[in-house]
Scaffold this active site. Structure first.
Site, PDB file in Angstrom:
ATOM      1  N   ARG A 151     -11.453  18.565   1.195  1.00  0.00           N
ATOM      2  CA  ARG A 151     -11.436  17.116   1.724  1.00  0.00           C
ATOM      3  C   ARG A 151     -11.367  17.249   3.042  1.00  0.00           C
ATOM      4  O   ARG A 151     -11.872  16.421   3.942  1.00  0.00           O
ATOM      5  CB  ARG A 151     -10.155  16.387   1.170  1.00  0.00           C
ATOM      6  CG  ARG A 151      -9.959  15.141   1.397  1.00  0.00           C
ATOM      7  CD  ARG A 151      -8.916  14.220   0.929  1.00  0.00           C
ATOM      8  NE  ARG A 151      -8.229  13.125   1.580  1.00  0.00           N
ATOM      9  CZ  ARG A 151      -8.933  11.960   1.418  1.00  0.00           C
ATOM     10  NH1 ARG A 151      -9.832  11.800   0.649  1.00  0.00           N
ATOM     11  NH2 ARG A 151      -8.379  10.726   1.766  1.00  0.00           N
ATOM     12  N   TYR A 173      -7.608  14.966  12.213  1.00  0.00           N
ATOM     13  CA  TYR A 173      -8.839  15.719  12.290  1.00  0.00           C
ATOM     14  C   TYR A 173      -9.589  15.774  13.571  1.00  0.00           C
ATOM     15  O   TYR A 173     -10.412  16.734  13.695  1.00  0.00           O
ATOM     16  CB  TYR A 173     -10.025  15.205  11.072  1.00  0.00           C
ATOM     17  CG  TYR A 173      -9.421  15.105   9.777  1.00  0.00           C
ATOM     18  CD1 TYR A 173      -9.163  16.302   9.082  1.00  0.00           C
ATOM     19  CD2 TYR A 173      -9.014  13.927   9.293  1.00  0.00           C
ATOM     20  CE1 TYR A 173      -8.728  16.214   7.870  1.00  0.00           C
ATOM     21  CE2 TYR A 173      -8.551  13.883   7.868  1.00  0.00           C
ATOM     22  CZ  TYR A 173      -8.318  15.003   7.169  1.00  0.00           C
ATOM     23  OH  TYR A 173      -7.769  14.854   5.905  1.00  0.00           O
ATOM     24  N   ARG A 216     -10.155  12.499  -3.375  1.00  0.00           N
ATOM     25  CA  ARG A 216      -8.910  13.170  -4.058  1.00  0.00           C
ATOM     26  C   ARG A 216      -9.216  13.755  -5.422  1.00  0.00           C
ATOM     27  O   ARG A 216     -10.001  13.148  -6.099  1.00  0.00           O
ATOM     28  CB  ARG A 216      -7.783  11.991  -3.903  1.00  0.00           C
ATOM     29  CG  ARG A 216      -7.449  11.708  -2.314  1.00  0.00           C
ATOM     30  CD  ARG A 216      -6.396  10.687  -2.432  1.00  0.00           C
ATOM     31  NE  ARG A 216      -6.090  10.144  -1.260  1.00  0.00           N
ATOM     32  CZ  ARG A 216      -6.638   9.165  -0.656  1.00  0.00           C
ATOM     33  NH1 ARG A 216      -7.793   8.325  -1.319  1.00  0.00           N
ATOM     34  NH2 ARG A 216      -6.418   8.658   0.507  1.00  0.00           N
ATOM     35  N   HIS A 232      -7.562  19.603  -1.606  1.00  0.00           N
ATOM     36  CA  HIS A 232      -7.488  19.138  -0.428  1.00  0.00           C
ATOM     37  C   HIS A 232      -7.810  19.795   0.956  1.00  0.00           C
ATOM     38  O   HIS A 232      -8.324  19.453   2.060  1.00  0.00           O
ATOM     39  CB  HIS A 232      -5.855  18.839   0.048  1.00  0.00           C
ATOM     40  CG  HIS A 232      -5.715  17.403   0.202  1.00  0.00           C
ATOM     41  ND1 HIS A 232      -5.596  16.512  -0.891  1.00  0.00           N
ATOM     42  CD2 HIS A 232      -5.107  16.618   1.308  1.00  0.00           C
ATOM     43  CE1 HIS A 232      -5.266  15.340  -0.646  1.00  0.00           C
ATOM     44  NE2 HIS A 232      -4.877  15.412   0.814  1.00  0.00           N
ATOM     45  N   LYS A 247      -6.412   5.611  -4.238  1.00  0.00           N
ATOM     46  CA  LYS A 247      -5.218   5.421  -3.761  1.00  0.00           C
ATOM     47  C   LYS A 247      -4.794   3.805  -3.496  1.00  0.00           C
ATOM     48  O   LYS A 247      -5.464   3.166  -2.590  1.00  0.00           O
ATOM     49  CB  LYS A 247      -4.632   6.410  -2.677  1.00  0.00           C
ATOM     50  CG  LYS A 247      -3.461   6.461  -2.463  1.00  0.00           C
ATOM     51  CD  LYS A 247      -3.093   7.397  -1.524  1.00  0.00           C
ATOM     52  CE  LYS A 247      -1.479   7.561  -1.291  1.00  0.00           C
ATOM     53  NZ  LYS A 247      -1.233   8.517   0.057  1.00  0.00           N
ATOM     54  N   HIS A 304      -8.778   6.068   4.217  1.00  0.00           N
ATOM     55  CA  HIS A 304      -7.658   5.839   4.992  1.00  0.00           C
ATOM     56  C   HIS A 304      -7.528   4.293   5.274  1.00  0.00           C
ATOM     57  O   HIS A 304      -8.521   3.654   5.769  1.00  0.00           O
ATOM     58  CB  HIS A 304      -7.686   6.662   6.153  1.00  0.00           C
ATOM     59  CG  HIS A 304      -7.340   8.173   5.607  1.00  0.00           C
ATOM     60  ND1 HIS A 304      -7.814   9.200   6.720  1.00  0.00           N
ATOM     61  CD2 HIS A 304      -6.898   8.588   4.811  1.00  0.00           C
ATOM     62  CE1 HIS A 304      -7.453  10.208   6.151  1.00  0.00           C
ATOM     63  NE2 HIS A 304      -6.955  10.083   4.986  1.00  0.00           N
TER      64      HIS A 304
END
Length: 373
Positions: free
Chosen positions: A287, A319, A185, A284, A210, A310
């Site tokens: 990404r 995805y 990110r 993004h 994150k 994640h």
């Protein structure tokens, strides 16, 4: 040099208006008992390891709820009941922003999740006897696909827009290569330190991910080469020419300061505009491209989950729906509506195996029908 006797015009500096007293807007919720409980809740969140960004977002969510409750003349948390919380949920559903657009389901979930955690803490801290939001059903947040996935040719076109002949262009090329190779990110890139890339081992240490989660991701040979070139040629030049205030940040701006997340996004967006790609969410997009291209190349989804950071596999599963090229290839090879019938190498398999496979497929479809019923 003025000539002798020449009059020189001097521009008079305009008088500076003295600064008046600062006008502070009164907080309509100041002194409210619910606000005090909210601040105690945030202190608990910080002590238990929640990030500052999470606390900042939760503050906005809970203050919105307290404002709604205060408008109804309630300042005692013990007076809040489950029907009130459910009415607030309907209020969020029918709420319209200044442009007339409703709150997205994802935003409604964030508001309500913050309230649920707050009431859970209030119950554990014995401020209330029963949790009015314990059985609150959160809206189903739709799993939307990324608006657009860049092809590998489009990504290469964006990378080529950065001119490595200059110090700034070399830095930007290394930045773009790192974003595409790792899928990190923009906020994570802004927090990277000088020694977070381990070029010998070929990995990148993301120490401020994150939720303050750390992870290690592979860099790839091409990103390693551009990073090494940037660190040895470009970064010292940018740092020396601007007083060396960049500190230990990996990427520094044209002024020798650590690059911020918004500056990183602006640079990526500019290079995408140069490449003829006009789409929001520039960083993004890289990404998404990283995840999708790895998936199409045969990478296991769990490896992609670990690489993107994640916590839930469901987040990564979006995805799997955008890897359409492989699906088109299989469809052309197997669907009866194709124009040319392709001979399969597995024609020598026995008819019994085909029957077994068909039976298994029908059973799987029947199970899906039962689950949907």
């Amino acid at each position: 040099m003025p000539r002798k006797g020449q009059l020189i015009k001097v521009r008079k500096r305009a008088a500076t208006k003295p600064a008046g007293p600062a006008h502070t807007q009164d907080d309509p919720l100041a002194g409210k008992l619910l606000v005090r409980y909210m601040e105690e809740h945030f202190e608990w969140m910080q002590v238990t390891g929640y990030s500052a960004d999470t606390v900042r977002a939760r503050r906005q969510h809970i203050r919105k709820f307290i404002t709604w409750i205060d408008e109804r003349g309630i300042d005692d948390v013990r007076q809040i009941t489950r029907p009130m919380v459910e009415r607030y949920q309907r209020h969020l559903f029918y709420y319209r922003k200044s442009d007339g657009a409703p709150l997205s389901m994802g935003m409604q979930v964030q508001y309500l999740a913050s309230i649920k955690l707050w009431f859970k803490w209030l119950t554990r801290a014995h401020h209330i006897l029963a949790n009015p939001a314990a059985d609150l059903d959160l809206p189903r947040s739709p799993k939307r696909l990324p608006g657009r996935i860049l092809s590998s040719q489009e990504v290469e076109a964006v990378l080529r827009e950065a001119d490595p002949a200059t110090a700034q262009g070399l830095r930007d090329r290394a930045l773009l290569e790192l974003l595409y190779a790792t899928g990190v990110r923009r906020s994570e890139v802004a927090s990277l330190g000088l020694y977070d890339p381990d070029l010998l081992r070929g990995v990148l240490w993301v120490r401020h991910g994150k939720g303050n989660r750390q992870r290690v991701v592979p860099l790839g040979t091409r990103a390693i080469a551009w990073l090494e070139k940037y660190l040895t040629q470009s970064r010292p030049e940018l740092l020396a020419g601007n007083g060396g205030e960049g500190g230990q940040a990996l990427f520094i701006s044209d002024y020798g300061l650590p690059m911020r997340a918004d500056q990183i996004a602006d640079k990526v967006r500019r290079y995408m505009d140069f490449a003829g790609i006009h789409k929001g969410g520039a960083t993004h997009l890289l990404r998404h491209a990283c995840a999708t291209h790895m998936l199409e190349g045969g990478a296991d989804i769990r490896f992609i989950q670990a690489m993107l950071g994640h916590t839930s596999l469901e987040t990564t599963e979006i995805y799997t729906h955008v890897s359409i090229d492989k699906l088109i290839e299989v469809h052309r090879a197997t669907h009866p509506s194709r124009l040319e019938r392709v001979k399969s190498q597995s024609q020598g398999n026995s008819q019994a195996q085909s029957v077994d496979a068909a039976t298994a497929l029908l059973e799987a479809l029947a199970n899906e029908d039962d689950e949907d019923a």
